[in-house]
Design a protein around this motif. Structure first.
Motif, PDB file in Angstrom:
ATOM      1  N   GLU A 208       0.833  -1.203   0.000  1.00  0.00           N
ATOM      2  CA  GLU A 208       0.000   0.000   0.000  1.00  0.00           C
ATOM      3  C   GLU A 208       0.873   1.259   0.000  1.00  0.00           C
ATOM      4  OE1 GLU A 208      -3.452   2.097  -0.313  1.00  0.00           O
ATOM      5  OE2 GLU A 208      -3.227  -0.088  -0.371  1.00  0.00           O
ATOM      6  N   ASN A 209       1.935   1.235   0.800  1.00  0.00           N
ATOM      7  CA  ASN A 209       2.838   2.384   0.860  1.00  0.00           C
ATOM      8  C   ASN A 209       3.592   2.588  -0.454  1.00  0.00           C
ATOM      9  OD1 ASN A 209       2.118   2.918   3.492  1.00  0.00           O
ATOM     10  ND2 ASN A 209       3.882   1.877   4.389  1.00  0.00           N
ATOM     11  N   PHE A 210       3.750   1.494  -1.215  1.00  0.00           N
ATOM     12  CA  PHE A 210       4.466   1.576  -2.479  1.00  0.00           C
ATOM     13  C   PHE A 210       3.761   2.535  -3.453  1.00  0.00           C
ATOM     14  CE2 PHE A 210       8.208  -0.993  -3.091  1.00  0.00           C
ATOM     15  CZ  PHE A 210       8.611  -0.711  -4.394  1.00  0.00           C
ATOM     16  N   LYS A 211       2.446   2.680  -3.262  1.00  0.00           N
ATOM     17  CA  LYS A 211       1.680   3.576  -4.138  1.00  0.00           C
ATOM     18  C   LYS A 211       2.099   5.036  -3.964  1.00  0.00           C
ATOM     19  CE  LYS A 211      -2.346   0.494  -4.161  1.00  0.00           C
ATOM     20  NZ  LYS A 211      -3.748   0.308  -3.732  1.00  0.00           N
ATOM     21  N   LEU A 212       2.836   5.306  -2.876  1.00  0.00           N
ATOM     22  CA  LEU A 212       3.363   6.648  -2.650  1.00  0.00           C
ATOM     23  C   LEU A 212       4.294   7.080  -3.781  1.00  0.00           C
ATOM     24  CD1 LEU A 212       3.541   8.914  -0.381  1.00  0.00           C
ATOM     25  CD2 LEU A 212       5.625   7.753   0.377  1.00  0.00           C
ATOM     26  N   LEU A 213       4.874   6.088  -4.484  1.00  0.00           N
ATOM     27  CA  LEU A 213       5.818   6.386  -5.554  1.00  0.00           C
ATOM     28  C   LEU A 213       5.124   6.748  -6.859  1.00  0.00           C
ATOM     29  CD1 LEU A 213       8.464   3.553  -5.017  1.00  0.00           C
ATOM     30  CD2 LEU A 213       8.375   5.832  -3.983  1.00  0.00           C
ATOM     31  N   ASP A 214       3.829   6.425  -6.990  1.00  0.00           N
ATOM     32  CA  ASP A 214       3.116   6.660  -8.252  1.00  0.00           C
ATOM     33  C   ASP A 214       3.130   8.130  -8.674  1.00  0.00           C
ATOM     34  OD1 ASP A 214       2.588   4.005  -8.631  1.00  0.00           O
ATOM     35  OD2 ASP A 214       0.561   4.069  -7.796  1.00  0.00           O
ATOM     36  N   PRO A 215       2.780   9.071  -7.790  1.00  0.00           N
ATOM     37  CA  PRO A 215       2.784  10.478  -8.219  1.00  0.00           C
ATOM     38  C   PRO A 215       4.162  10.968  -8.663  1.00  0.00           C
ATOM     39  CG  PRO A 215       1.586  10.220  -6.148  1.00  0.00           C
ATOM     40  CD  PRO A 215       2.287   8.930  -6.400  1.00  0.00           C
ATOM     41  N   LEU A 216       5.214  10.488  -7.986  1.00  0.00           N
ATOM     42  CA  LEU A 216       6.575  10.885  -8.359  1.00  0.00           C
ATOM     43  C   LEU A 216       6.926  10.324  -9.736  1.00  0.00           C
ATOM     44  CD1 LEU A 216       9.258  12.230  -7.701  1.00  0.00           C
ATOM     45  CD2 LEU A 216       9.938  10.143  -6.476  1.00  0.00           C
ATOM     46  N   ALA A 217       6.604   9.046  -9.960  1.00  0.00           N
ATOM     47  CA  ALA A 217       6.874   8.424 -11.262  1.00  0.00           C
ATOM     48  C   ALA A 217       6.082   9.131 -12.361  1.00  0.00           C
ATOM     49  CB  ALA A 217       6.537   6.938 -11.220  1.00  0.00           C
ATOM     50  N   ASP A 218       4.844   9.522 -12.051  1.00  0.00           N
ATOM     51  CA  ASP A 218       4.022  10.236 -13.041  1.00  0.00           C
ATOM     52  C   ASP A 218       4.652  11.578 -13.410  1.00  0.00           C
ATOM     53  OD1 ASP A 218       2.176   8.191 -13.070  1.00  0.00           O
ATOM     54  OD2 ASP A 218       0.835   9.139 -11.606  1.00  0.00           O
ATOM     55  N   LYS A 219       5.133  12.287 -12.405  1.00  0.00           N
ATOM     56  CA  LYS A 219       5.731  13.599 -12.654  1.00  0.00           C
ATOM     57  C   LYS A 219       7.003  13.485 -13.502  1.00  0.00           C
ATOM     58  CE  LYS A 219       3.350  16.900 -10.463  1.00  0.00           C
ATOM     59  NZ  LYS A 219       3.818  17.586  -9.255  1.00  0.00           N
ATOM     60  N   LEU A 220       7.764  12.421 -13.266  1.00  0.00           N
ATOM     61  CA  LEU A 220       9.049  12.255 -13.948  1.00  0.00           C
ATOM     62  C   LEU A 220       8.929  11.447 -15.241  1.00  0.00           C
ATOM     63  CD1 LEU A 220      11.318  11.455 -10.844  1.00  0.00           C
ATOM     64  CD2 LEU A 220      11.191  13.610 -12.116  1.00  0.00           C
ATOM     65  N   GLY A 221       7.741  10.888 -15.517  1.00  0.00           N
ATOM     66  CA  GLY A 221       7.587  10.012 -16.678  1.00  0.00           C
ATOM     67  C   GLY A 221       8.448   8.775 -16.541  1.00  0.00           C
ATOM     68  N   ALA A 222       8.476   8.222 -15.338  1.00  0.00           N
ATOM     69  CA  ALA A 222       9.425   7.162 -14.997  1.00  0.00           C
ATOM     70  C   ALA A 222       8.779   5.781 -14.966  1.00  0.00           C
ATOM     71  CB  ALA A 222      10.048   7.450 -13.629  1.00  0.00           C
ATOM     72  N   ALA A 223       9.627   4.782 -15.133  1.00  0.00           N
ATOM     73  CA  ALA A 223       9.234   3.396 -14.867  1.00  0.00           C
ATOM     74  C   ALA A 223       9.403   3.140 -13.373  1.00  0.00           C
ATOM     75  CB  ALA A 223      10.104   2.431 -15.666  1.00  0.00           C
ATOM     76  N   LEU A 224       8.628   2.205 -12.847  1.00  0.00           N
ATOM     77  CA  LEU A 224       8.749   1.838 -11.436  1.00  0.00           C
ATOM     78  C   LEU A 224       9.588   0.578 -11.289  1.00  0.00           C
ATOM     79  CD1 LEU A 224       5.158   2.553 -10.071  1.00  0.00           C
ATOM     80  CD2 LEU A 224       7.277   3.637  -9.321  1.00  0.00           C
ATOM     81  N   GLY A 225      10.464   0.596 -10.295  1.00  0.00           N
ATOM     82  CA  GLY A 225      11.302  -0.557  -9.996  1.00  0.00           C
ATOM     83  C   GLY A 225      11.251  -0.870  -8.514  1.00  0.00           C
ATOM     84  N   ALA A 226      11.938  -1.938  -8.140  1.00  0.00           N
ATOM     85  CA  ALA A 226      11.948  -2.346  -6.737  1.00  0.00           C
ATOM     86  C   ALA A 226      13.205  -3.152  -6.449  1.00  0.00           C
ATOM     87  CB  ALA A 226      10.709  -3.183  -6.414  1.00  0.00           C
ATOM     88  N   SER A 227      13.595  -3.161  -5.190  1.00  0.00           N
ATOM     89  CA  SER A 227      14.705  -4.016  -4.775  1.00  0.00           C
ATOM     90  C   SER A 227      14.180  -5.433  -4.577  1.00  0.00           C
ATOM     91  CB  SER A 227      15.309  -3.500  -3.464  1.00  0.00           C
ATOM     92  OG  SER A 227      14.367  -3.661  -2.399  1.00  0.00           O
ATOM     93  N   ARG A 228      15.089  -6.380  -4.498  1.00  0.00           N
ATOM     94  CA  ARG A 228      14.670  -7.765  -4.297  1.00  0.00           C
ATOM     95  C   ARG A 228      13.957  -7.923  -2.957  1.00  0.00           C
ATOM     96  NH1 ARG A 228      18.017 -13.508  -4.842  1.00  0.00           N
ATOM     97  NH2 ARG A 228      16.368 -14.769  -3.939  1.00  0.00           N
ATOM     98  N   TYR A 235       5.775  -6.428  -1.770  1.00  0.00           N
ATOM     99  CA  TYR A 235       5.409  -5.027  -1.953  1.00  0.00           C
ATOM    100  C   TYR A 235       5.250  -4.663  -3.427  1.00  0.00           C
ATOM    101  CZ  TYR A 235       7.285  -4.576   2.839  1.00  0.00           C
ATOM    102  OH  TYR A 235       7.558  -4.726   4.179  1.00  0.00           O
ATOM    103  N   ALA A 236       5.957  -5.384  -4.311  1.00  0.00           N
ATOM    104  CA  ALA A 236       5.980  -5.055  -5.737  1.00  0.00           C
ATOM    105  C   ALA A 236       6.055  -6.342  -6.546  1.00  0.00           C
ATOM    106  CB  ALA A 236       7.179  -4.158  -6.040  1.00  0.00           C
ATOM    107  N   PRO A 237       5.593  -6.322  -7.797  1.00  0.00           N
ATOM    108  CA  PRO A 237       5.636  -7.529  -8.628  1.00  0.00           C
ATOM    109  C   PRO A 237       7.061  -7.897  -9.055  1.00  0.00           C
ATOM    110  CG  PRO A 237       4.766  -5.662  -9.873  1.00  0.00           C
ATOM    111  CD  PRO A 237       4.893  -5.206  -8.456  1.00  0.00           C
ATOM    112  N   LEU A 298      11.305   8.954   4.190  1.00  0.00           N
ATOM    113  CA  LEU A 298      10.761   8.960   2.816  1.00  0.00           C
ATOM    114  C   LEU A 298       9.284   9.335   2.782  1.00  0.00           C
ATOM    115  CD1 LEU A 298       8.891   6.211   1.937  1.00  0.00           C
ATOM    116  CD2 LEU A 298      11.074   5.112   2.455  1.00  0.00           C
ATOM    117  N   PHE A 299       8.538   9.017   3.846  1.00  0.00           N
ATOM    118  CA  PHE A 299       7.101   9.301   3.866  1.00  0.00           C
ATOM    119  C   PHE A 299       6.825  10.807   3.950  1.00  0.00           C
ATOM    120  CE2 PHE A 299       7.492   4.946   5.475  1.00  0.00           C
ATOM    121  CZ  PHE A 299       6.721   4.309   4.541  1.00  0.00           C
ATOM    122  N   GLN A 300       7.819  11.539   4.378  1.00  0.00           N
ATOM    123  CA  GLN A 300       7.702  12.992   4.378  1.00  0.00           C
ATOM    124  C   GLN A 300       8.373  13.586   3.140  1.00  0.00           C
ATOM    125  OE1 GLN A 300       9.217  14.895   7.907  1.00  0.00           O
ATOM    126  NE2 GLN A 300       9.177  16.935   6.996  1.00  0.00           N
TER     127      GLN A 300
END
Length: 309
Positions: A208-228, A235-237, A298-300
């Motif tokens: 659920e917290n991972f969705k915090l990255l969506d607005p940032l990725a949208d602003k930057l036109g970025a792909a989303l990634g994750a650590s192992r 948390y991520a696929p 990071l949450f702030q």
């Protein structure tokens, strides 16, 4: 000396990794041919023919090649292998699936994940999660190579005018059959080829917290990634995983959020042009490779960053 590059495609579009692999072939020197093995892949062959530096495109078209089954694609490569000094595959899931079968059948040593070319028989490849670079020389008559695509700038997709020759498609091996495919659809860029990547780690705390990255990725036109660690925690696929056992990326901008920077993760992203890290632990290893680091919660920090953008 003639080099064969194995095209990666979906029968409709040539994948970007092919252009990087052609660039590696240019470093070796000699005529470059591209093999397009698929079904109804005429458009792909035309795209390959336009790529800079390509002298000829071989189009092998058959229903048995349409689903890119490794056994059939390997057989198709082997059918023409004797005419080439080098056979190059992108070091993608597909390339890594086919190349070993070709090398084993030819009884040659595969040279994996090259990041540099010193000469026609000498190559550089990372070992120990990228902490050392091995220089490998091969005396094999046919060199089977996989190419780390992030290490070579892609050739131009336009400007070439190679001839397209039809190659006889091999018969179905009968060793495997295609059952189905579930394709994850996203409006975001493909992770492996994205110019900007925003990745989250275990510090995100939950899916659920991972969705915090969506607005940032949208602003930057970025792909989303994750650590192992984030992927293993659910948390991520899986297809978002960046690292030694995930995808190797080298975007113009890599933003690591809540990622400590384990060596396996660094192996997959440390070649990024600019690395930005946000982590509340000032001693996190990620800061050792970051161009810009922010020690913060990071949450702030992430919402404030989004607002600032």
């Amino acid at each position: 000396m003639t080099i064969l590059v194995i095209a990666e495609h979906d029968n409709a579009e040539l994948k970007g990794a092919t252009f990087n692999t052609i660039a590696a072939a240019q470093k070796i020197g000699g005529d470059i041919h591209v093999l397009v093995a698929g079904s109804g892949a005429d458009t792909v062959a035309e795209q390959a023919a336009k790529a800079a530096g390509v002298a000829k495109v071989l189009l092998a078209d058959g229903a048995q090649l349409g689903d890119s089954l490794a056994e059939n694609i390997a057989a198709q490569v082997l059918a023409v292998a004797k005419d080439y000094s080098h056979i190059l595959f992108p070091a993608t899931a597909s390339g890594k699936n086919v190349a070993p079968r070709v090398a084993a059948t030819l009884d040659v040593a595969q040279i994996s994940d090259i990041i540099g070319v010193e000469s026609a028989d000498t190559f550089e490849r990372p070992i120990y999660a990228g902490n050392a670079i091995a220089t490998v020389q091969s005396s094999d008559a046919i060199k089977v190579i996989t190419v780390r695509t992030t290490a070579f700038d892609a050739v131009a997709a336009e400007g070439g005018s190679a001839a397209i020759d039809k190659a006889e498609a091999v018969a179905d091996s009968g060793l495997s059959s295609f059952v189905g495919r579930e394709v994850a659809k996203s409006d975001r860029p493909e992770l492996a080829g994205a110019a900007v990547v925003v990745s989250g780690g275990r510090g995100m705390g939950s899916a659920e917290n991972f969705k915090l990255l969506d607005p940032l990725a949208d602003k930057l036109g970025a792909a989303l990634g994750a650590s192992r660690a984030a992927v293993d925690a659910g948390y991520a696929p899986n297809d978002w995983q960046v690292g030694q056992t995930g995808k190797i990326v080298a975007p113009q901008l890599y933003v690591a959020i809540g990622i400590s920077g384990a060596i396996q993760h660094l192996a997959g992203m440390k070649d990024s042009k600019v690395i930005v890290a946000i982590n509340k632990d000032a001693e996190a290893p990620i800061f050792g490779v970051a161009d810009y680091g922010l020690v913060a919660d990071l949450f702030q920090a992430v919402p404030e960053l989004v607002q600032a953008l």
